[in-house]
Design an enzyme around this catalytic site. Structure first.
Site, mmCIF file in Angstrom:
data_model
loop_
_atom_site.group_PDB
_atom_site.id
_atom_site.type_symbol
_atom_site.label_atom_id
_atom_site.label_comp_id
_atom_site.label_asym_id
_atom_site.label_seq_id
_atom_site.Cartn_x
_atom_site.Cartn_y
_atom_site.Cartn_z
ATOM 1 N N THR A 46 0.859 -1.194 0.000
ATOM 2 C CA THR A 46 0.000 0.000 0.000
ATOM 3 C C THR A 46 0.891 1.238 0.000
ATOM 4 O OG1 THR A 46 -1.792 -1.145 1.121
ATOM 5 C CG2 THR A 46 -1.844 1.244 1.215
ATOM 6 N N PHE B 187 1.170 5.151 0.798
ATOM 7 C CA PHE B 187 0.550 6.178 1.643
ATOM 8 C C PHE B 187 1.140 7.542 1.285
ATOM 9 C CE2 PHE B 187 -1.533 3.553 4.933
ATOM 10 C CZ PHE B 187 -0.958 2.315 4.667
HETATM 11 O O1 PRE Z 1 -7.357 -0.725 8.020
HETATM 12 C C1 PRE Z 1 -6.158 -0.460 8.085
HETATM 13 O O2 PRE Z 1 -5.391 -1.059 8.839
HETATM 14 C C2 PRE Z 1 -5.627 0.578 7.234
HETATM 15 O O3 PRE Z 1 -4.596 1.108 7.525
HETATM 16 C C3 PRE Z 1 -6.374 0.927 5.988
HETATM 17 C C4 PRE Z 1 -5.905 0.191 4.738
HETATM 18 C C5 PRE Z 1 -6.537 0.858 3.469
HETATM 19 O O4 PRE Z 1 -7.213 1.852 3.568
HETATM 20 O O5 PRE Z 1 -6.289 0.342 2.380
HETATM 21 C C6 PRE Z 1 -4.454 0.304 4.598
HETATM 22 C C7 PRE Z 1 -3.692 -0.676 4.127
HETATM 23 C C8 PRE Z 1 -4.260 -1.977 3.717
HETATM 24 O O6 PRE Z 1 -4.267 -1.920 2.317
HETATM 25 C C9 PRE Z 1 -5.631 -2.184 4.217
HETATM 26 C C10 PRE Z 1 -6.336 -1.193 4.745
#
Ligand code: PRE
Length: 420
Positions: free
Chosen positions: A300, A302
């Site tokens: 992911t 950010f």
């Molecule tokens: O729910 C979490 O733990 C988050 O940080 C959110 C979140 C997202 O929004 O995509 C972040 C990373 C992962 O891909 C899954 C969920």
């Protein structure tokens, strides 16, 4: 780690305390109307912080408040020393005339030194005094991303993405770290929309390897589960594994760690959560399955957001994010993309979102069946710094025919090795 509890005295001489109580230590920030109805207080504090950030202490980090006396040793009389022996010692009470101060003395005084262009080019504060908003509760991947972006920061949980944006705008925190895209699930559209609605700047990016586990209360077996809860992105990233859990429904909640917290708080023996190892530790759950994401390369990305932009540089890889709209017509998007290709600028991401205020455009009402097109906002990330003349020329060119263009940020690319 704590919920948002600003205790710094405000300019009017009292302390604002937004945090409910100690028992709500892990309650994420939710901006209530009463909180947003105090702009004058926030503004006053903003002014103080702007002024204080002008000075830098000897430690290299901007000081929160500059107090002329704080770092200055008391000036005392150097006794039983002949003037000739004490040339490097500072004397305030000197019977034989005013004290003489050498540059060496000034160094030892630790007065704030003026900023140089080098200081301004440094990335924003990475020190321990930084408060960083993220969406979710402790144990969420976003919290880990905040820690990767700003090691030793104070991570501040927020209920929604919007609250994290507002917390930065209202000077309650210094930065926000929010997910923007995932290698399996794609874009997090909500944050694209919020980037435009708010006036924050992208000051950096951080990529995090996402390693999902199936968690449950101690002693619970996989076969006992009737429900799996998690963030919708996390559920989607584990589609393959979860579809094999027979008789189990999936339910979406705000964040992965929140799902783990929910099971723990309600002692739910028929419910599992998709969340991190850290969430298991925090909420006392057991790991039933490890690494359940459909692809082991689950990353992911950010964004790091701040009130002020970083000064773009040319001596390291930078990325620039923009958003624009175009007139409707054949080849207009092609022309927009060509401004980058003509200058050999690599695009790393393109995203389109419907324009909410102008969702439909009537292009032909002469026929019976009226044709309508959607109007779009285009978000593009490209590999160049705004300090690079190629980027400046490309955007100058784009501006000639774009109806609207905004630079969301020009920031260092995350080149760090991937870690969960
Ligand atoms: O729910 C979490 O733990 C988050 O940080 C959110 C979140 C997202 O929004 O995509 C972040 C990373 C992962 O891909 C899954 C969920």
């Amino acid at each position: 780690m704590q919920a948002l509890v600003p205790t710094k005295p405000m300019a009017l001489g009292f302390t604002l305390h937004f945090g409910p109580s100690l028992s709500a230590l892990f309650l994420p920030l939710s901006l209530t109307p009463s909180l947003s109805s105090i702009p004058h207080l926030v503004l006053l504090e903003s002014i103080i912080q702007v002024e204080s950030s002008i000075f830098k202490g000897s430690g290299g980090e901007p000081q929160k408040t500059w107090q002329p006396s704080s770092g200055v040793p008391k000036l005392t009389k150097v006794e039983q020393q002949k003037p000739s022996e004490s040339s490097s010692s500072l004397q305030t009470v000197n019977d034989s005339g005013p004290p003489r101060v050498s540059t060496k003395d000034l160094v030892s005084l630790q007065l704030p030194r003026p900023l140089s262009t080098m200081d301004l080019a440094l990335p924003p504060r990475h020190g321990s005094d930084l408060r960083v908003a993220y969406q979710g509760v402790p144990g969420a991947y976003s919290e880990a991303a905040a820690a990767k972006a700003y090691p030793q920061c104070e991570a501040v949980p927020c209920e929604q993405f919007d609250a994290a944006f507002q917390a930065v705008e209202l000077w309650l925190v210094d930065r926000a770290v929010l997910p923007i895209e995932n290698s399996l699930g794609g874009s997090i559209h909500r944050n694209y929309d919020l980037l435009l609605r708010h006036r924050l700047h992208i000051v950096g990016e951080v990529q995090l390897a996402i390693h999902h586990c199936l968690l449950a209360l101690p002693g619970v077996k996989k076969e006992q589960l009737r429900r799996v809860v998690s963030h919708p992105q996390a559920l989607a990233q584990c589609e393959h594994t979860l579809s094999k859990l027979e008789g189990c429904v999936r339910e979406a909640v705000d964040d992965t760690a929140g799902a783990a917290q929910f099971i723990s708080a309600h002692n739910l023996r028929d419910t599992g959560a998709v969340a991190s190892v850290r969430a298991a530790e925090i909420y006392g759950l057991e790991i039933l399955m490890d690494g359940i994401q459909d692809d082991c390369d689950n990353v992911t990305r950010f964004l790091m957001l701040a009130r002020e932009p970083v000064i773009p540089r040319n001596d390291r890889p930078f990325k620039t994010s923009i958003v624009f709209t175009l007139e409707e017509g054949p080849g207009v998007l092609f022309r927009a993309l060509a401004v980058f290709s003509l200058r050999n600028i690599n695009l790393t991401k393109i995203e389109s979102r419907p324009q909410r205020k102008r969702p439909l455009r009537i292009v032909d009402d002469s026929n019976n069946g009226t044709a309508k097109y959607f109007d779009y906002l285009f978000y593009i990330d490209f590999e160049a710094s705004m300090a690079d003349s190629r980027a400046q020329n490309a955007l100058g060119h784009l501006q000639e025919f774009a109806i609207f263009l905004r630079v969301l940020g020009s920031y260092p690319m995350d080149m760090s090795p991937m870690r969960a």
